[in-house]
Design a protein around this motif. Structure first.
Motif, PDB file in Angstrom:
ATOM      1  N   GLU A 148      30.839  48.913  46.701  1.00  0.00           N
ATOM      2  CA  GLU A 148      30.944  49.195  45.264  1.00  0.00           C
ATOM      3  C   GLU A 148      29.815  48.782  44.600  1.00  0.00           C
ATOM      4  N   CYS A 164      28.140  47.751  40.886  1.00  0.00           N
ATOM      5  CA  CYS A 164      28.635  47.475  39.568  1.00  0.00           C
ATOM      6  C   CYS A 164      27.445  47.138  38.593  1.00  0.00           C
ATOM      7  N   LEU A 219      29.383  42.508  37.245  1.00  0.00           N
ATOM      8  CA  LEU A 219      30.779  41.801  37.297  1.00  0.00           C
ATOM      9  C   LEU A 219      30.966  40.701  36.410  1.00  0.00           C
ATOM     10  N   THR A 225      37.274  46.346  39.587  1.00  0.00           N
ATOM     11  CA  THR A 225      36.739  46.198  41.125  1.00  0.00           C
ATOM     12  C   THR A 225      37.928  45.626  41.809  1.00  0.00           C
ATOM     13  N   VAL A 259      30.747  44.136  47.331  1.00  0.00           N
ATOM     14  CA  VAL A 259      30.398  44.624  45.981  1.00  0.00           C
ATOM     15  C   VAL A 259      28.800  44.363  45.906  1.00  0.00           C
ATOM     16  N   SER A 302      26.197  44.091  42.929  1.00  0.00           N
ATOM     17  CA  SER A 302      26.208  44.025  41.616  1.00  0.00           C
ATOM     18  C   SER A 302      25.114  43.527  40.863  1.00  0.00           C
ATOM     19  N   CYS A 344      37.461  36.568  46.658  1.00  0.00           N
ATOM     20  CA  CYS A 344      36.102  36.532  47.276  1.00  0.00           C
ATOM     21  C   CYS A 344      36.039  35.877  48.475  1.00  0.00           C
ATOM     22  N   ILE A 359      37.883  41.156  48.591  1.00  0.00           N
ATOM     23  CA  ILE A 359      36.697  41.144  48.537  1.00  0.00           C
ATOM     24  C   ILE A 359      35.699  40.429  49.538  1.00  0.00           C
ATOM     25  N   VAL A 419      29.884  39.316  47.692  1.00  0.00           N
ATOM     26  CA  VAL A 419      29.458  39.847  46.502  1.00  0.00           C
ATOM     27  C   VAL A 419      28.065  39.766  46.483  1.00  0.00           C
TER      28      VAL A 419
END
Length: 211
Positions: A110, A112, A122, A131, A156, A158, A176, A182, A185
């Motif tokens: 994803e 962001c 985020l 998310t 993610v 971001s 996370c 998740i 990130v």
């Protein structure tokens, strides 16, 4: 096909159409089998903005979108079969990208935020919670029976992340990490995070999300 793009072709000669169909079928077969030799290797086509071969920073200054920069990072990290978007109608969920690592395992990404001061990825709590909601739905589907092969580990990408000690940072930390909803990130334009993305593309073991 080697750049993971959607495409359309046409011709007025039936013979050329048949030849094109044969080439496409052969290319799809090679890519699906992972035989990435000289004649069937994923390639990177420079983005439309900025000069060819421009760095990520230069692309951002040229006005390129975060989603395009994220795709560039995925390809350069070594992910293949990059699809966009990845739509799961039965779950009511759509994510920016689905790709495969060197082992052929699927990953979901994803994206962001944007490269502006008003959409800091985020770091915005509403974006963070949305998310997390998406990641939770996908994690639940991954642990369901029968196992779904179209799902993968959720990461993610971001433009920004909350500070660790902020309320949003503590919320993110709770969900996370390996084995959580998740997996990681990745901050766009971060060299350290780009290197970590390369490690994921090598086929890091994928844990089943915790319930």
């Amino acid at each position: 096909m080697r750049t993971g793009r959607h495409y359309a072709g046409f011709d007025t000669d039936a013979g050329y159409l048949a030849l094109a169909d044969e080439r496409i079928a052969a290319e799809r077969h090679h890519l699906a089998d992972g035989r990435l030799g000289t004649t069937a290797s994923p390639v990177f086509v420079p983005l439309g903005r900025g000069r060819p071969g421009a760095s990520l920073d230069e692309l951002v200054r040229a006005g390129e979108r975060a989603t395009a920069v994220a795709r560039r990072m995925l390809v350069e990290a070594g992910f293949t079969h990059v699809e966009s978007p990845a739509v799961f109608k039965d779950l009511g969920v759509t994510v920016a990208y689905r790709a495969r690592d060197h082992r052929g395992q699927p990953w979901l990404f994803e994206v962001c935020g944007a490269f502006s001061s008003t959409r800091p990825g985020l770091a915005r709590r509403d974006v963070l919670l949305r998310t997390i909601g998406t990641a939770t739905v996908l994690a639940a589907a991954r642990t369901a029976v029968p196992v779904r092969e179209d799902l993968g580990t959720f990461v993610v990408l971001s433009t920004d992340t909350p500070t660790p000690r902020s309320p949003a940072g503590r919320t993110l930390a709770a969900v996370c990490g390996p084995g959580r909803v998740i997996h990681d990130v990745i901050t766009l334009l971060s060299l350290d995070d780009h290197m970590r993305l390369r490690e994921l593309a090598q086929g890091a073991p994928q844990e089943v999300p915790a319930p």
